[in-house]
Design an enzyme around this catalytic site. Structure first.
Site, PDB file in Angstrom:
ATOM      1  N   SER A 143     -78.208 102.441  36.087  1.00  0.00           N
ATOM      2  CA  SER A 143     -78.321 103.842  35.674  1.00  0.00           C
ATOM      3  C   SER A 143     -79.365 104.562  36.536  1.00  0.00           C
ATOM      4  CB  SER A 143     -78.635 103.915  34.178  1.00  0.00           C
ATOM      5  OG  SER A 143     -78.432 105.217  33.679  1.00  0.00           O
ATOM      6  N   ASP A 271     -67.271 106.794  31.699  1.00  0.00           N
ATOM      7  CA  ASP A 271     -68.707 106.818  31.407  1.00  0.00           C
ATOM      8  C   ASP A 271     -69.076 108.172  30.810  1.00  0.00           C
ATOM      9  OD1 ASP A 271     -71.507 106.922  31.491  1.00  0.00           O
ATOM     10  OD2 ASP A 271     -71.638 105.912  33.428  1.00  0.00           O
ATOM     11  N   HIS A 299     -70.953 103.323  29.748  1.00  0.00           N
ATOM     12  CA  HIS A 299     -72.187 103.424  30.522  1.00  0.00           C
ATOM     13  C   HIS A 299     -73.021 102.169  30.350  1.00  0.00           C
ATOM     14  CE1 HIS A 299     -75.386 105.485  32.690  1.00  0.00           C
ATOM     15  NE2 HIS A 299     -76.231 104.991  31.808  1.00  0.00           N
TER      16      HIS A 299
END
Length: 327
Positions: A143, A271, A299
């Site tokens: 991320s 996502d 995600h």
């Protein structure tokens, strides 16, 4: 014990867990990953601050994997436990490099961490390499950590090859403007953004008390979106004009054509944090970059297996990628 390398196929979500939100939330909240025992190392920095590294120690000369965690993550994040457990099983060394203020202790300066901090990524990689100068070093980012790693790779170009053999980014918000706008709307804002802001605002308010005049505590307390928080805190602490300036200048997508290290970038097209239209095509990245964009996965999730499931696909895919150049 060194286990044979698992070779995962293309990612497909289990039929019992459909949808990006379900895959994201279930994997984070309900799938249990056994904890890993770490060795903590603190690096004192020349600027008066510090960085904390949590290590798993492998066999001498074997590869080293450094993990850059996501927003408000740490070595205790489920994906960190899962990857470091795999690294240890292989006899490799691994380390979770905490961004400032994420290791369980507040950092000392009027700064924090942000999605485009390539200088910090380089500092961390040089330190890890200094601990294992003769071993192959692989870097993974999740991320926010993935975006920061990609920024460093793109800005460094061929020079990155002196430190890193292979790299990977999982669920990186490659276009921070698209991600920020997506997270500030509807369900995303009520669930994901509210969750992150709970701790981010708490840290920022402590900074405001620690360094009077640096931040507007009243405005921070009222902030209810990433745009507001990044304007009031992230931009203010790290030299950006506002959230829009930060999102534009810190995004990794513009530098992907300059990457010269074999790099895997995995983004699920469902996502919730980054709309599929914001994902790059193969023509928009360097030849050293491999894009994998499965239709499902959420995600930082990619759950698999029969109920109650596991998150084994992601560390297996990373290890497969890194294994290609293991000496």
């Amino acid at each position: 014990m060194i286990l044979p390398n698992a070779v995962p196929g293309p990612y497909r979500a289990p039929a019992w867990l459909p949808g990006g939100h379900a895959q994201t939330l279930y994997s984070s909240l309900f799938i249990r990953v056994p904890p890993v025992e770490y060795r903590r190392e603190r690096l004192e920095l020349d600027d008066g601050d510090f960085l904390d590294f949590d290590w798993v120690d492998g066999d001498p000369g074997q590869a080293v994997v450094v993990l850059f965690h996501g927003l408000e993550g740490s070595s205790a994040s489920h994906y960190a436990y899962d990857l470091m457990r795999r690294v240890r099983q292989r006899g490799w060394s691994g380390v979770v490099a905490h961004f400032r203020g994420c290791s369980g202790e507040d950092n000392r300066l009027p700064r924090a961490y942000f999605a485009g901090d390539s200088v910090e990524i380089g500092r961390i990689l040089r330190h890890v390499k200094s601990r294992h100068p003769d071993a192959p070093l692989h870097a993974a980012g999740v991320s926010l950590g993935g975006n920061a790693l990609l920024r460093w790779l793109g800005e460094s170009g061929a020079a990155a090859q002196a430190l890193v053999e292979r790299a990977a980014a999982i669920s990186a918000p490659l276009d921070l403007t698209a991600a920020g706008n997506a997270l500030d709307r509807g369900f995303n804002r009520r669930v994901y953004t509210a969750h992150f802001l709970a701790t981010l605002k708490q840290k920022a308010l402590k900074k405001a008390r620690q360094f009077p005049g640096t931040l507007d505590a009243d405005a921070i307390a009222r902030a209810a979106s990433f745009r507001e928080f990044d304007t009031l805190v992230t931009a203010r602490l790290h030299g950006f004009r506002d959230a829009d300036d930060y999102w534009l200048r810190a995004s990794s997508r513009p530098v992907l054509p300059a990457i010269r290290v074999p790099t895997l970038i995995v983004n699920a097209r469902n996502d919730p944090f980054l709309p599929a239209w914001a994902l790059p095509t193969a023509a928009a990245v360097a030849s050293d970059v491999t894009l994998e964009q499965p239709e499902t996965g959420g995600h930082v999730a990619f759950p698999s297996g029969p109920f109650p499931g596991n998150i084994d696909w992601m560390p297996q895919r990373l290890m497969q990628h890194f294994d290609t150049v293991q000496r």
